[in-house]
Design an enzyme around this catalytic site. Structure first.
Site, short mmCIF file in Angstrom:
data_model
loop_
_atom_site.label_atom_id
_atom_site.label_comp_id
_atom_site.label_asym_id
_atom_site.label_seq_id
_atom_site.Cartn_x
_atom_site.Cartn_y
_atom_site.Cartn_z
N LYS A 27 43.64 37.02 29.44
CA LYS A 27 43.13 36.28 28.28
C LYS A 27 42.37 37.17 27.31
CE LYS A 27 40.43 32.99 29.50
NZ LYS A 27 39.20 33.75 29.45
N THR A 64 42.53 40.47 27.10
CA THR A 64 43.50 41.42 26.57
C THR A 64 44.32 40.79 25.44
OG1 THR A 64 43.66 42.56 28.70
CG2 THR A 64 45.48 42.89 27.15
N ARG A 104 32.67 37.46 24.65
CA ARG A 104 31.47 37.48 25.47
C ARG A 104 31.15 38.89 25.96
NH1 ARG A 104 32.84 33.66 30.24
NH2 ARG A 104 34.87 34.62 29.89
N LYS A 148 36.46 42.37 39.87
CA LYS A 148 37.46 42.65 38.85
C LYS A 148 37.25 43.91 38.05
CE LYS A 148 35.42 39.82 35.15
NZ LYS A 148 35.65 38.70 34.23
N ALA A 207 31.81 30.60 32.75
CA ALA A 207 32.51 29.38 32.36
C ALA A 207 32.60 28.37 33.49
CB ALA A 207 33.90 29.71 31.84
N PHE A 212 37.92 31.41 31.61
CA PHE A 212 38.81 30.79 32.58
C PHE A 212 39.85 29.89 31.91
CE2 PHE A 212 34.99 31.51 35.43
CZ PHE A 212 35.51 32.65 36.00
N PHE A 244 55.13 40.90 31.50
CA PHE A 244 55.11 41.97 32.49
C PHE A 244 56.50 42.60 32.57
CE2 PHE A 244 51.15 40.17 33.47
CZ PHE A 244 50.47 40.97 34.38
N TRP A 284 49.27 44.70 25.80
CA TRP A 284 48.76 45.66 26.77
C TRP A 284 49.48 47.01 26.61
CZ3 TRP A 284 50.67 48.47 30.95
CH2 TRP A 284 49.71 48.99 31.82
#
Length: 557
Positions: free
Chosen positions: A73, A75, A96, A107, A275, A303, A383, A411
């Site tokens: 999200k 990215t 944020r 992460k 969140a 999220f 992907f 990405w």
């Protein structure tokens, strides 16, 4: 050829001086407080000066229910704003600030990925401009003043068993969830049970992110309920005498931070409430500033759309008078397969059966955004192993549901890879929309919670523990029934059971307690096993993070 890691890409990138980034938005150097060459805070006078300027288009980025397969999200948010710039639009992004806890926990970094990152990545993920430290200190100052008040005679008649303002730190530390303080004798304080929450779960963080300016921040801090007296009366930060000092500690933290994306697009990074515990959005001030300075502002909510987007719309938009022009729902083929019952190790190769089985999760999030009356664009974060057949299946279903569809390759390709998505978003922003809320403030807390559970989660109803019933009775006696609702729920399911993936049905939500966040302006309905202090995993990300003799950081994602 394999793409380098996020941190290698970030460290190899050419950054423009932040004064040049500010100039792209029409901000003068005199309006900046510089934190080195590449970071700055923007003076409040800029927003005041632009008060009568029309707002740009507001674009909210949210996602399907998160899975270990990843959705991307942040990215996508960064890549989208770079894509908008790539097609010639005047755009910026407001995100944020990452919490240190998760950065060293599960992460790693949280500043985007690949060629869609915000820079300087290491600073943003670590100490940045010190905002989270200021929030931690302001919060803990008030906590210390509560215990000192009791120690010095307790004129407010505070019941030590009913102090609801725990201490905070911005790290994952399960050993501090439940502690006993004040041991050691009469001079060491009054012994009582307490504990720590993570800083981003602090109401001080929520207050800072919802405050319109420093004066509003101070007024909200004063209303923050710290404890209750023996006769059941609330004790606030103003009663303790702490709100002025807290505001003084936050006078710089309340100013938005300006940085840049890897493509040189202006980015505001400010505030970071969780969140699944809090409302999961960056600060109102950063959002309002971006809307005044750019034609398109991209922002995100934490999220899935059931948590972050619902709170963004029902809490932040209502509090600040905002209205998104379009909403982007981020998904991946891999994640949809997991919602269809596949394990993370079973996601390679074409699997239309699993994809179709997982599609209802995406469908529910699209339906939810449409209930708010807003145009939807589905961004599939592509992907390498995604097949054309699988992507066609997703596009076909989105079309049937009346949602636009675009592939996101940000990405790997940065702004160029986000150009198609950017064009779809620009088109969506021109569609008619009318923001509708899930509930009305004048409804009872139970009615508001029930509306969220049924309409957004798909639950059959809500059950309340005896503690939650007692909490609601107290809230009613204080005249706080009209506050908004902030649901604390697992991010891994539309239900309150993290193991129920996809689009569960036939379930009920259980509220086990309801917390008053009077300064933030909402009630926190706590469901399931949500904790306000995370723990570290067996192999935390901190094991891979290091720095060499030249100060170069490695291992941060």
């Amino acid at each position: 050829m394999a793409i380098p890691s996020d941190i290698v890409i970030a460290q190899a990138a050419h950054m423009e001086p932040v004064i040049d980034i500010a100039a792209k938005l029409g901000i003068d150097e005199d309006d900046l407080e510089l934190y080195g060459k590449y970071k700055a805070k923007v003076q409040p006078r800029v927003l005041k000066r632009l008060a009568n300027k029309p707002d740009g288009k507001l674009i909210l980025v949210t996602a399907i229910t998160p899975t270990p397969a990843g959705e991307g999200k942040t990215t996508t948010s960064v890549g989208l704003v770079q894509g908008l710039a790539h097609i010639g639009k005047n755009a910026c992004v407001a995100l944020r600030e990452p919490s240190l806890g998760p950065s060293f926990g599960v992460k790693g970094g949280a500043a985007g990925g690949g060629y869609a990152q915000v820079l300087p990545m290491e600073d943003i993920n670590l100490h940045f401009t010190g905002d989270l430290h200021a929030i931690t200190t302001a919060h803990n100052l008030c906590a210390a003043m509560i215990d000192n008040h009791i120690q010095q005679g307790n004129d407010l008649n505070i019941d030590p068993r009913r102090i609801v303002f725990r201490r905070v730190m911005d790290l994952n530390e399960r050993a501090l969830r439940k502690i006993v303080i004040g041991l050691g004798g009469k001079t060491e304080g009054v012994p009582r049970e307490s504990g720590f929450d993570i800083t981003v779960a602090s109401e001080v963080m929520a207050i800072l992110c919802l405050a319109m300016d420093l004066a509003d921040l101070k007024a909200r801090l004063a209303k923050n309920v710290q404890a209750y007296s023996y006769d059941g009366k609330p004790v606030t930060a103003a009663d303790i005498g702490a709100s002025g000092a807290m505001a003084a500690l936050l006078k710089d933290a309340v100013k938005p931070n300006l940085v840049q994306t890897l493509g040189g697009v202006p980015a505001f990074i400010h505030g970071g409430p969780f969140a699944n515990i809090a409302h999961g959005c960056n600060s109102v001030q950063a959002t309002r500033l971006g809307l005044k300075l750019a034609d398109y502002l991209v922002t995100e909510a934490g999220f899935g759309a059931d948590l972050g987007a619902e709170k963004f719309l029902d809490i932040k938009c209502r509090s600040a008078g905002l209205k998104p022009d379009a909403v982007v729902v981020v998904a991946t083929v891999r994640a949809l397969k997991m919602h269809g019952g596949r394990k993370k190790t079973e996601l390679t190769g074409e699997d239309p059966e699993a994809l179709l089985a997982g599609m209802p999760n995406l469908e529910k999030h699209i339906e939810n955004i449409k209930k708010f009356g807003l145009p939807v664009v589905v961004a599939i974060n592509r992907f390498p192993l995604d097949t054309e057949g699988e992507l066609a299946l997703v596009e076909k279903r989105c079309s049937e549901l009346g949602a636009s569809f675009a592939l996101s390759e940000v990405w790997e390709k940065g702004g160029e890879g986000g150009a198609a998505l950017a064009q779809k978003v620009v088109e969506a922003c021109e569609k008619p929309s009318q923001l509708k809320f899930v509930y009305r403030p004048e409804m009872s807390p139970k009615e508001k919670i029930d509306a969220i559970a049924r309409e957004i989660y798909g639950a059959e109803g809500v059950d309340y523990t005896p503690q939650a019933e007692k909490d609601l009775e107290l809230i009613h006696s204080m005249g706080k029934d009209d506050l908004l609702i902030c649901m604390a729920k697992t991010q891994y399911s539309l239900s309150d059971d993290p193991l129920r993936l996809g689009r569960p049905s036939g379930f009920r939500i259980t509220v086990r307690e309801v917390r008053l966040s009077a300064g933030a302006g909402f009630l926190v309905a706590v469901t399931g096993a949500i904790m306000t202090m995370p723990g570290l995993p067996k192999k935390p990300a901190a094991l891979s993070i290091d720095v060499d003799e030249n100060g170069k950081i490695t291992g941060l994602f």
